[in-house]
Design an enzyme around this catalytic site. Sequence first.
Site, PDB file in Angstrom:
ATOM      1  N   ASP A  48       0.832  -1.202   0.000  1.00 51.55           N
ATOM      2  CA  ASP A  48       0.000   0.000   0.000  1.00 51.55           C
ATOM      3  C   ASP A  48       0.868   1.253   0.000  1.00 51.55           C
ATOM      4  OD1 ASP A  48      -2.109   1.778   0.252  1.00 51.55           O
ATOM      5  OD2 ASP A  48      -2.179   1.603   2.419  1.00 51.55           O
ATOM      6  N   ASP A  95       3.114   1.296  -3.634  1.00 51.95           N
ATOM      7  CA  ASP A  95       2.462   1.778  -4.853  1.00 51.95           C
ATOM      8  C   ASP A  95       2.356   3.305  -4.851  1.00 51.95           C
ATOM      9  OD1 ASP A  95       0.422   2.200  -3.043  1.00 51.95           O
ATOM     10  OD2 ASP A  95      -0.996   0.813  -3.969  1.00 51.95           O
ATOM     11  N   GLY A  96       2.166   3.890  -3.665  1.00 53.96           N
ATOM     12  CA  GLY A  96       2.133   5.348  -3.574  1.00 53.96           C
ATOM     13  C   GLY A  96       3.475   5.967  -3.922  1.00 53.96           C
ATOM     14  N   ASP A 145      -6.745   1.685  -4.381  1.00 56.09           N
ATOM     15  CA  ASP A 145      -5.947   1.588  -3.159  1.00 56.09           C
ATOM     16  C   ASP A 145      -6.839   1.608  -1.921  1.00 56.09           C
ATOM     17  OD1 ASP A 145      -3.301   1.451  -2.052  1.00 56.09           O
ATOM     18  OD2 ASP A 145      -3.583   3.478  -1.332  1.00 56.09           O
ATOM     19  N   ASP A 168      -7.800  -1.500   0.681  1.00 49.62           N
ATOM     20  CA  ASP A 168      -7.533  -1.356   2.115  1.00 49.62           C
ATOM     21  C   ASP A 168      -8.773  -1.658   2.944  1.00 49.62           C
ATOM     22  OD1 ASP A 168      -4.940  -0.640   1.649  1.00 49.62           O
ATOM     23  OD2 ASP A 168      -5.287   1.512   1.836  1.00 49.62           O
TER      24      ASP A 168
END
Length: 225
Positions: A53, A56-57, A74, A78
Amino acid sequence: MADKSKPTMSTIYLYVPNIIGYIRVLMNCVAFAICFSHKGLFSVLYFISFVCDGIDGWFARKLNQVSTFGAVLDMVTDRISTACLLVILSQIYRPSLVFLSLLALDIASHWFQMYSTFLTGKASHKDVKDSSSWLFRLYYGNRMFMAFCCVSCEVLYIILFYLAKSRTEDVFDVLLSSRKQSLALFLLEVLVLFGWAVKQTINIIQLKTAADACVLHDINRKQKA
């Protein structure tokens, strides 16, 4: 002739951070499919998916591949993965209402926050500079602090799932008895419990703040009518 410099639907779907998002979904599907038969492997897959998580950001910013689709993917990933784990914990532990309440709070606070962001015209739900709560501003303004709180929640839930020996466990007994099993584990639980408590406080503040924004929008709309 099409301008190759402009992104198309297919190129956005194939952004690196979005591909990582698809892998996260796949890992979660496998993890929950084997959660009761291979608890150790489930814990590893679930945690790796959660770590991705943040990865990827980082790729999205580094490669200039930030997209609305990726942000939604995303957040949905989550929310669903955490929701599934909380539902499982509600079936293992007593009182089950504890985990179902956490699930309801998580979904409600994020839904209200996203909708209020849309109403106020902000670019991101993380834009809380105008909030009166210093804790709320600290949470969304400091990536490391936010990461600590989020990781704490997931690690706590993974520990609880891994420690459960039957489907009628008392959550408070399991947490207290872990002190006898391992001092290191107990200290880890204390640390993540702090981060977990802060995250739940943030969820409550977020829910109230976003609800106020929705009500204020209604008041302004009626005054203009």
